[in-house]
Write a protein that holds these residues in place. Structure first.
Motif, PDB file in Angstrom:
ATOM      1  N   ARG A  81       0.975  -1.276   0.107  1.00 22.54           N
ATOM      2  CA  ARG A  81      -0.228  -0.225   0.003  1.00 22.54           C
ATOM      3  C   ARG A  81       0.776   1.365  -0.054  1.00 22.54           C
ATOM      4  NH1 ARG A  81      -4.872  -0.701   4.308  1.00 22.54           N
ATOM      5  NH2 ARG A  81      -5.193   1.397   3.665  1.00 22.54           N
ATOM      6  N   SER A  82       1.966   1.230   0.622  1.00 23.57           N
ATOM      7  CA  SER A  82       2.835   2.425   0.871  1.00 23.57           C
ATOM      8  C   SER A  82       4.195   2.307   0.141  1.00 23.57           C
ATOM      9  CB  SER A  82       2.836   2.814   2.271  1.00 23.57           C
ATOM     10  OG  SER A  82       1.603   3.176   2.657  1.00 23.57           O
ATOM     11  N   GLY A  83       4.761   1.369  -0.266  1.00 19.72           N
ATOM     12  CA  GLY A  83       6.050   1.069  -0.769  1.00 19.72           C
ATOM     13  C   GLY A  83       7.182   0.803   0.254  1.00 19.72           C
ATOM     14  N   LEU A  84       7.993   0.533  -0.248  1.00 14.89           N
ATOM     15  CA  LEU A  84       9.435   0.069   0.513  1.00 14.89           C
ATOM     16  C   LEU A  84       9.862   1.102   1.572  1.00 14.89           C
ATOM     17  CD1 LEU A  84      11.221  -2.576   1.320  1.00 14.89           C
ATOM     18  CD2 LEU A  84      12.745  -1.757  -0.551  1.00 14.89           C
ATOM     19  N   ASP A  85       9.694   2.447   0.874  1.00 18.96           N
ATOM     20  CA  ASP A  85      10.253   3.457   1.762  1.00 18.96           C
ATOM     21  C   ASP A  85       9.445   3.716   2.911  1.00 18.96           C
ATOM     22  OD1 ASP A  85      12.046   4.282   0.015  1.00 18.96           O
ATOM     23  OD2 ASP A  85      11.001   5.640  -1.031  1.00 18.96           O
ATOM     24  N   ALA A  86       8.190   3.320   2.942  1.00 11.37           N
ATOM     25  CA  ALA A  86       7.336   3.337   4.139  1.00 11.37           C
ATOM     26  C   ALA A  86       7.572   2.379   5.087  1.00 11.37           C
ATOM     27  CB  ALA A  86       5.846   3.422   3.863  1.00 11.37           C
ATOM     28  N   VAL A  87       8.214   0.953   4.608  1.00 14.88           N
ATOM     29  CA  VAL A  87       8.493  -0.223   5.477  1.00 14.88           C
ATOM     30  C   VAL A  87       9.821   0.342   6.277  1.00 14.88           C
ATOM     31  CG1 VAL A  87       9.257  -2.380   5.328  1.00 14.88           C
ATOM     32  CG2 VAL A  87       7.066  -2.012   3.992  1.00 14.88           C
ATOM     33  N   VAL A  88      10.665   0.724   5.407  1.00 17.50           N
ATOM     34  CA  VAL A  88      11.898   1.258   6.001  1.00 17.50           C
ATOM     35  C   VAL A  88      11.862   2.086   6.920  1.00 17.50           C
ATOM     36  CG1 VAL A  88      14.086   2.469   5.445  1.00 17.50           C
ATOM     37  CG2 VAL A  88      13.350   0.804   3.512  1.00 17.50           C
ATOM     38  N   PHE A  89      10.956   3.168   6.884  1.00 18.90           N
ATOM     39  CA  PHE A  89      10.776   4.022   7.852  1.00 18.90           C
ATOM     40  C   PHE A  89      10.162   3.619   9.011  1.00 18.90           C
ATOM     41  CE2 PHE A  89       7.709   7.255   9.993  1.00 18.90           C
ATOM     42  CZ  PHE A  89       8.699   8.317  10.033  1.00 18.90           C
ATOM     43  N   ILE A  90       9.181   2.542   8.886  1.00 22.91           N
ATOM     44  CA  ILE A  90       8.766   1.783  10.223  1.00 22.91           C
ATOM     45  C   ILE A  90       9.708   0.822  10.696  1.00 22.91           C
ATOM     46  CG2 ILE A  90       6.840   0.097  10.735  1.00 22.91           C
ATOM     47  CD1 ILE A  90       5.463   2.908  10.336  1.00 22.91           C
ATOM     48  N   ARG A  91      10.614   0.383   9.960  1.00 22.56           N
ATOM     49  CA  ARG A  91      11.516  -0.438  10.621  1.00 22.56           C
ATOM     50  C   ARG A  91      12.589   0.262  11.390  1.00 22.56           C
ATOM     51  NH1 ARG A  91      10.422  -5.689  10.749  1.00 22.56           N
ATOM     52  NH2 ARG A  91      12.627  -6.071  11.105  1.00 22.56           N
ATOM     53  N   ILE A  92      12.876   1.519  11.277  1.00 19.29           N
ATOM     54  CA  ILE A  92      13.440   2.425  12.009  1.00 19.29           C
ATOM     55  C   ILE A  92      12.961   2.271  13.388  1.00 19.29           C
ATOM     56  CG2 ILE A  92      14.562   4.692  12.460  1.00 19.29           C
ATOM     57  CD1 ILE A  92      14.314   5.423   9.672  1.00 19.29           C
ATOM     58  N   PHE A  93      11.737   2.505  13.769  1.00 20.54           N
ATOM     59  CA  PHE A  93      10.933   2.585  14.896  1.00 20.54           C
ATOM     60  C   PHE A  93      11.005   0.924  15.328  1.00 20.54           C
ATOM     61  CE2 PHE A  93       8.584   5.979  13.026  1.00 20.54           C
ATOM     62  CZ  PHE A  93       8.758   6.925  14.262  1.00 20.54           C
ATOM     63  N   VAL A  94      11.016  -0.035  14.668  1.00 24.50           N
ATOM     64  CA  VAL A  94      11.421  -1.443  15.129  1.00 24.50           C
ATOM     65  C   VAL A  94      12.826  -1.486  15.550  1.00 24.50           C
ATOM     66  CG1 VAL A  94      11.073  -3.703  14.596  1.00 24.50           C
ATOM     67  CG2 VAL A  94       9.491  -2.110  13.635  1.00 24.50           C
ATOM     68  N   PHE A  95      13.582  -1.109  14.861  1.00 28.31           N
ATOM     69  CA  PHE A  95      14.979  -1.484  15.340  1.00 28.31           C
ATOM     70  C   PHE A  95      15.217  -0.769  16.602  1.00 28.31           C
ATOM     71  CE2 PHE A  95      19.110   0.875  15.184  1.00 28.31           C
ATOM     72  CZ  PHE A  95      19.778  -0.206  15.568  1.00 28.31           C
ATOM     73  N   SER A  96      14.761   0.781  16.863  1.00 27.70           N
ATOM     74  CA  SER A  96      15.108   1.525  17.855  1.00 27.70           C
ATOM     75  C   SER A  96      14.184   0.949  19.038  1.00 27.70           C
ATOM     76  CB  SER A  96      14.677   2.884  17.518  1.00 27.70           C
ATOM     77  OG  SER A  96      15.321   3.637  16.491  1.00 27.70           O
ATOM     78  N   SER A  97      13.081   0.543  18.804  1.00 26.56           N
ATOM     79  CA  SER A  97      12.352  -0.096  20.117  1.00 26.56           C
ATOM     80  C   SER A  97      13.235  -1.274  20.547  1.00 26.56           C
ATOM     81  CB  SER A  97      11.038  -0.540  19.725  1.00 26.56           C
ATOM     82  OG  SER A  97      10.264   0.823  19.174  1.00 26.56           O
ATOM     83  N   ARG A  98      13.642  -2.199  19.685  1.00 26.79           N
ATOM     84  CA  ARG A  98      14.492  -3.258  20.150  1.00 26.79           C
ATOM     85  C   ARG A  98      15.990  -3.030  20.975  1.00 26.79           C
ATOM     86  NH1 ARG A  98      13.671  -6.968  14.555  1.00 26.79           N
ATOM     87  NH2 ARG A  98      11.656  -7.750  15.107  1.00 26.79           N
ATOM     88  N   VAL A  99      16.406  -2.028  20.336  1.00 31.94           N
ATOM     89  CA  VAL A  99      17.649  -1.476  21.002  1.00 31.94           C
ATOM     90  C   VAL A  99      17.413  -0.998  22.341  1.00 31.94           C
ATOM     91  CG1 VAL A  99      19.450   0.406  20.984  1.00 31.94           C
ATOM     92  CG2 VAL A  99      18.860  -0.995  18.716  1.00 31.94           C
ATOM     93  N   PHE A 100      16.416   0.001  22.454  1.00 36.63           N
ATOM     94  CA  PHE A 100      16.165   0.585  23.613  1.00 36.63           C
ATOM     95  C   PHE A 100      15.339  -0.240  24.914  1.00 36.63           C
ATOM     96  CE2 PHE A 100      17.353   3.880  20.927  1.00 36.63           C
ATOM     97  CZ  PHE A 100      18.717   4.431  21.588  1.00 36.63           C
ATOM     98  N   ALA A 101      14.696  -1.254  24.290  1.00 38.51           N
ATOM     99  CA  ALA A 101      14.121  -2.132  25.164  1.00 38.51           C
ATOM    100  C   ALA A 101      15.415  -2.866  25.778  1.00 38.51           C
ATOM    101  CB  ALA A 101      13.218  -3.146  24.466  1.00 38.51           C
ATOM    102  N   ILE A 102      16.137  -3.509  25.112  1.00 40.43           N
ATOM    103  CA  ILE A 102      17.395  -4.352  25.765  1.00 40.43           C
ATOM    104  C   ILE A 102      18.359  -3.039  26.483  1.00 40.43           C
ATOM    105  CG2 ILE A 102      19.402  -5.603  25.435  1.00 40.43           C
ATOM    106  CD1 ILE A 102      17.819  -6.579  22.777  1.00 40.43           C
ATOM    107  N   GLY A 103      18.459  -2.239  25.794  1.00 36.38           N
ATOM    108  CA  GLY A 103      19.282  -1.203  26.587  1.00 36.38           C
ATOM    109  C   GLY A 103      18.653  -0.734  27.682  1.00 36.38           C
ATOM    110  N   GLY A 104      17.278  -0.337  27.848  1.00 37.77           N
ATOM    111  CA  GLY A 104      16.482   0.003  28.771  1.00 37.77           C
ATOM    112  C   GLY A 104      16.696  -0.759  30.129  1.00 37.77           C
ATOM    113  N   ALA A 105      16.542  -2.219  29.687  1.00 32.17           N
ATOM    114  CA  ALA A 105      16.366  -3.162  30.776  1.00 32.17           C
ATOM    115  C   ALA A 105      18.079  -3.135  31.438  1.00 32.17           C
ATOM    116  CB  ALA A 105      16.126  -4.647  30.227  1.00 32.17           C
ATOM    117  N   ILE A 106      18.877  -3.008  30.641  1.00 38.03           N
ATOM    118  CA  ILE A 106      20.341  -2.825  31.285  1.00 38.03           C
ATOM    119  C   ILE A 106      20.521  -1.684  32.068  1.00 38.03           C
ATOM    120  CG2 ILE A 106      22.718  -2.990  31.013  1.00 38.03           C
ATOM    121  CD1 ILE A 106      22.308  -4.514  28.562  1.00 38.03           C
TER     122      ILE A 106
END
Length: 714
Positions: A81-106
Motif C-alpha cells: 500500500r505504501s511502498g518500501l520507503d514506508a516499510v524502511v521508515f517503520i523499521r527504524i521504529f522497530v530497530f530503535s524499540s528493540r535496541v532501547f528495550a534491551i538497553g533500557g533493561a540494562i
C-alpha cells in the motif's frame, strides 16, 4: 535541573499528549474531517466512484479500533500500500524499540541502581524530589570505584546488541529490496538511463546526436530516446493557469449557490458575473500562450536525454560503462521514476551546479552559526542563575517554585523546538538548488543536512555551550576530545531528557491529531463551498522525520551508560511512534515517489556514528573517574565498530546502489514470456516526455470544475 522540574515537564507533556489523542479520538469520527484524518482513503474512494464504485466515504474513516488496526497490518500489506520507503521508515521504529528495550533493561535495572547508590555527589534520600538528576548518572559513582566495571561491561554488551540488530535490519531490508524488484512489473526507470553532457555539433541537433551515438554503440539494445527541452517558462504559465482555474471554479461555485431570484432582480451579483467572464477570458489567453510556447521550443534543446533500452541488462551496461573518449561527455546516471523527475534541474549547466553546491555549503555553515543564538538563549533559560543575571527584574518571579520548574524544565526545549521547525524546509530549499534530477535525491540530501545540523546544533552546541570558535578549537585538538566530552556530556543529560519529552512526545501528539491541517481545513472551508474539490493527499516528510528519530537514537546511545534515566522516555516515544505512523501511512500519507529503501544507509551511518561517540565519551569518562585500565580496554570498541561498519558497507551498500546482474537477467528472462511487453515498449517510448510539452485543453463545461485543468492528448 532537579527531579521536580523534570516531573513538571513530563506532567505538562503527558497532559498535552492525552489532550491531542483524545481530540483525535473525537474528531476522526466526524465525516466532515475525513479530508484531514483519511485523505488517502477518501481520494481512493473518489477515484473508484468515478469508475463506477459505490463505497461510502464514512466507511473509510479511521475506526474506533485504530490502534488495533494499525498494529495488525502486516509488513507485506504496508509494502503493497505504501511502498518500501514506508516499510524502511517503520523499521527504524522497530530497530530503535528493540535496541532501547534491551538497553533500557540494562540501564534501569543494572546501571541506574549503581549510579544512585554512589556517593560521589552528596545525596539526601529524604529530599529526593529536590535533588539534581545527576545523582542518577555516572557522575555519582565514586572515582576509582570497581562499580565502574559494570558500566564498562554494559558498553561492550550494548555495542554488541546494536551491531547485531543493525546487521539483521540491513540484511532484512536488502532482501526486501531485491524481493520487491523481482515481484514488480516492468517499470520505465529500469529500462532507462539519463545521459548528460551530450556534445554539440554544427548542423545536427542533440536528438540526432543521441540517436546516432546509441544506434552505433548499442545497436542490439537501444530502443528510443527523449531529449530534454527548456520548459521553465511553460511550467510557470501552466502553474498560473492552474491557480486561475481554481479561482474560477470557486467563483462559479459560489455564484451558483448564492444567487437567488431576489438577488438577480436587485443586480447584486452583476459584478461577480463580470469577474467570472474576466477569469474565463484570462484563462483562455494563458492557454493560448502555453500552446505558443510549446510550438516555439523546437530548437531549445538541453544537452541531456532519457535513453531507453530493450532490456534492463542493456540499460545497466550503458549505465556502468564510460560512453565516450572524453570522460566529461556522454555522462550516464540512473533514471528516476517519471513522477519523481525534477525537470528544472536539467537546464542548469555543470558549472552552475558546481557553483550552486559551493553556495549551499556556505549557506549551511552560516545557518549553523546563526542557530547558536537560540541555543545560547535556551542554555540561559535552563540556568536560573544566568537568567537572573541577564534579567535581574525577574528575580522575584523566578523564585516561585512552579515558575522556576516550568522555565527550567519545559520552556527551553519548547523554544528550541520552535526554532527547529524552520530548519527542514530551509534545508530542502538548499538541496533543491544543488541540481538533483529527482525529488527523492533532493529529499535524501535534505535528510542528511537536517540530521547533521541537528546533531551539531542540538547536541554539541548544547553540550559544549561555548562560542562557535570554541567549539571548532575543541575538535582541532583531537587528543582532548574524549576528556572534554566526558566532562561536558553528563551535565546535559537532564536537558536532553526534557527535550525528548517535549520534542518527541508532543510531536507524536500533534502528528496524530493533525491540528494544523484541521484548522486549515476549517479556514478554507469558510471561503470555499465546493465539496467536489480534489483532495490533496500529503506525503510523509522523510527529510524532517527521519533525522528526528535518528537524533533520539543518538541521545539514547550516548547516554545509555551515562544517564540511563533517559531510556524509558525514549522507549515510550518509539513505541507510540510505531503505532502513530503506521496509522498515518495507512490513512493520511500517500507516496509520491519510491527510492526502494535507500534511506536505510543513512540510518546505519547515523547509528554507527552514535556508537563511536559513545565509545569516545566512555574512554574519557573512565579516565576522569581514575580507572585508566577500563579507559584503555575501551579503545578496541570503536575500532571493532568501524570494522563492522566497513564489512556492512561492502556487504550491503552495493545492493542499495544498483541491482545485481543476476537479478536483472532473471527478470529479463521472465519478461520474455509476458504477453503485454509490446504494449509496455510502446508506453516506454513516451514515458519520459516532459508534462509541460503535452497538449493542453481547458474543460469548459461546469460539470467538470473539479477535474484537472490540463488534459493530455497523446
Amino acid at each position: 535541573m532537579i527531579l521536580s522540574a523534570l516531573l513538571t515537564s513530563v506532567g505538562i507533556n503527558l497532559g498535552l499528549c492525552f489532550l491531542f489523542f483524545t481530540l483525535y479520538s473525537v474528531l476522526r469520527k466526524q465525516p466532515w474531517n475525513s479530508a484531514v484524518y483519511a485523505p488517502r482513503q477518501i481520494a481512493k474512494q473518489r477515484r473508484k466512484s468515478q469508475n463506477g464504485g459505490d463505497e461510502e466515504e464514512e466507511e473509510l474513516l479511521p475506526s474506533a479500533g485504530w490502534v488495533r488496526r494499525a498494529w495488525q497490518v502486516s509488513e507485506d500489506e504496508l509494502l503493497c500500500r505504501s511502498g518500501l520507503d514506508a516499510v524502511v521508515f517503520i523499521r527504524i521504529f522497530v530497530f530503535s524499540s528493540r535496541v532501547f528495550a534491551i538497553g533500557g533493561a540494562i540501564g534501569i535495572f543494572v546501571l541506574l541502581p549503581v549510579n544512585y547508590l554512589g556517593n560521589q555527589l552528596s545525596i539526601d534520600f529524604y529530599d529526593l524530589p529536590n535533588k539534581n538528576l545527576e545523582t542518577f548518572s555516572i557522575s555519582n559513582v565514586n572515582d576509582g570505584s570497581n562499580w565502574l566495571w559494570v558500566h564498562f561491561s554494559a558498553a561492550y554488551i550494548f555495542t554488541g546488541v546494536v551491531c547485531y540488530l543493525l546487521y539483521y535490519e540491513y540484511n532484512h531490508i536488502s532482501l526486501r529490496r531485491i524481493a520487491s524488484f523481482h515481484s514488480s512489473p516492468p517499470q520505465p526507470r529500469h529500462y532507462t538511463i539519463v545521459v548528460r553532457g551530450i556534445p554539440s555539433s554544427e548542423g545536427r541537433s542533440f536528438s540526432e546526436a543521441v540517436q546516432a551515438f546509441f544506434t552505433d554503440n548499442h545497436p542490439s539494445t537501444y530502443l528510443s530516446h527523449m531529449v530534454v527541452h527548456r520548459t521553465s517558462k511553460i511550467r510557470s504559465l501552466i502553474k498560473d493557469a492552474e491557480k486561475l482555474y481554481r479561482t474560477l471554479a470557486r467563483a462559479k461555485s459560489q455564484s451558483s449557490q448564492q444567487i437567488n431570484k431576489k438577488d438577480r432582480l436587485l443586480g447584486l451579483f452583476q459584478g461577480r458575473d463580470t469577474d467570472v467572464s474576466h477569469y474565463e477570458q484570462k484563462l483562455e489567453d494563458l492557454e493560448r500562450n502555453v500552446r505558443t510556447e510549446q510550438h516555439s521550443l523546437t530548437g531549445e534543446e538541453v544537452p541531456a536525454a532519457f535513453v531507453s533500452f530493450k532490456s534492463r541488462f542493456g540499460a545497466a551496461v550503458a549505465l556502468h560503462m564510460q560512453q565516450g573518449l572524453d570522460p566529461t561527455e556522454w555522462l550516464t546516471e540512473e533514471a528516476p521514476e517519471p513522477r519523481d523527475i525534477h525537470w528544472s534541474s536539467f537546464s542548469s549547466s555543470f558549472m552552475k551546479r558546481w557553483i550552486s553546491r559551493i553556495v549551499v555549503v556556505v549557506a549551511c555553515v552560516a545557518l549553523t552559526i546563526l542557530f547558536l543564538i537560540p541555543v545560547v538563549l535556551v542554555q540561559g533559560l535552563a540556568n536560573l542563575e544566568q537568567l537572573e543575571t541577564w534579567f535581574p527584574f525577574l528575580k522575584g518571579i523566578l523564585d516561585l517554585t512552579i515558575v522556576s520548574q516550568i522555565v527550567t524544565g519545559y520552556l527551553p526545549s519548547l523554544i528550541l523546538q520552535l526554532f527547529l521547525y524552520l530548519v527542514p524546509p530551509v534545508m530542502l530549499m538548499l538541496s533543491s538548488m544543488e541540481g538533483y534530477l529527482s525529488s527523492s535525491s533532493t529529499e535524501k540530501s535534505a535528510c542528511t543536512k537536517v540530521l547533521w545540523f541537528t546533531i551539531w546544533n542540538i547536541f554539541f552546541a548544547n553540550v559544549l555551550s561555548g562560542s562557535a570558535f570554541y567549539q571548532v578549537n575543541i575538535f582541532l585538538e583531537p587528543k582532548n576530545i574524549p576528556k572534554i566530552l566526558a566532562e561536558a556530556v553528563p551535565g546535559q543529560a537532564t536537558f536532553f531528557i526534557s527535550y525528548v519529552v517535549t520534542s518527541g512526545w508532543t510531536k507524536l501528539s500533534s502528528e496524530i491529531s493533525q491540528l494544523t491541517s484541521l484548522l486549515w481545513s476549517y479556514v478554507t472551508g469558510v471561503f470555499s463551498s465546493n465539496d467536489d474539490e480534489e483532495i490533496e493527499v500529503p506525503k510523509l516528510p522523510y527529510h524532517s522525520e527521519i533525522p528526528r528519530i535518528l537524533f533520539f537514537g543518538l541521545l539514547g546511545t550516548t547516554y545509555f551508560f551515562l544517564a540511563p534515566l533517559i531510556l524509558p522516555f525514549l522507549l515510550i516515544y518509539f513505541c507510540i511512534g510505531y503505532i502513530t505512523f503506521r496509522n498515518q501511512l495507512l490513512n493520511v500519507y500517500e507516496p509520491k515517489y519510491e527510492t526502494n529503501g535507500r534511506f536505510w544507509p543513512i540510518v546505519h551511518g547515523s547509528t554507527i556514528f552514535s556508537l563511536i561517540l559513545m565509545h569516545v565519551i566512555a574512554i574519557g569518562i573512565f579516565g576522569l573517574k581514575k580507572l585508566p585500565l577500563a579507559s584503555t580496554l575501551t579503545v578496541p570498541l570503536p575500532i571493532l565498530t568501524l570494522l563492522f561498519n566497513e564489512y556492512c558497507r561492502r556487504r550491503f551498500v552495493p545492493l542499495f546502489q544498483y541491482y545485481p546482474t543476476e537479478s536483472i537477467v532473471k527478470k529479463d528472462k521472465e519478461d520474455q514470456n509476458r504477453p503485454n511487453m509490446a504494449e509496455f515498449y510502446d508506453k516506454l517510448v513516451t514515458a519520459y516526455r516532459d508534462p509541460a510539452l503535452l497538449p493542453v485543453q481547458y474543460a469548459r463545461n461546469n460539470s467538470s470544475l473539479s477535474s484537472p485543468l490540463l488534459q493530455s492528448q497523446v
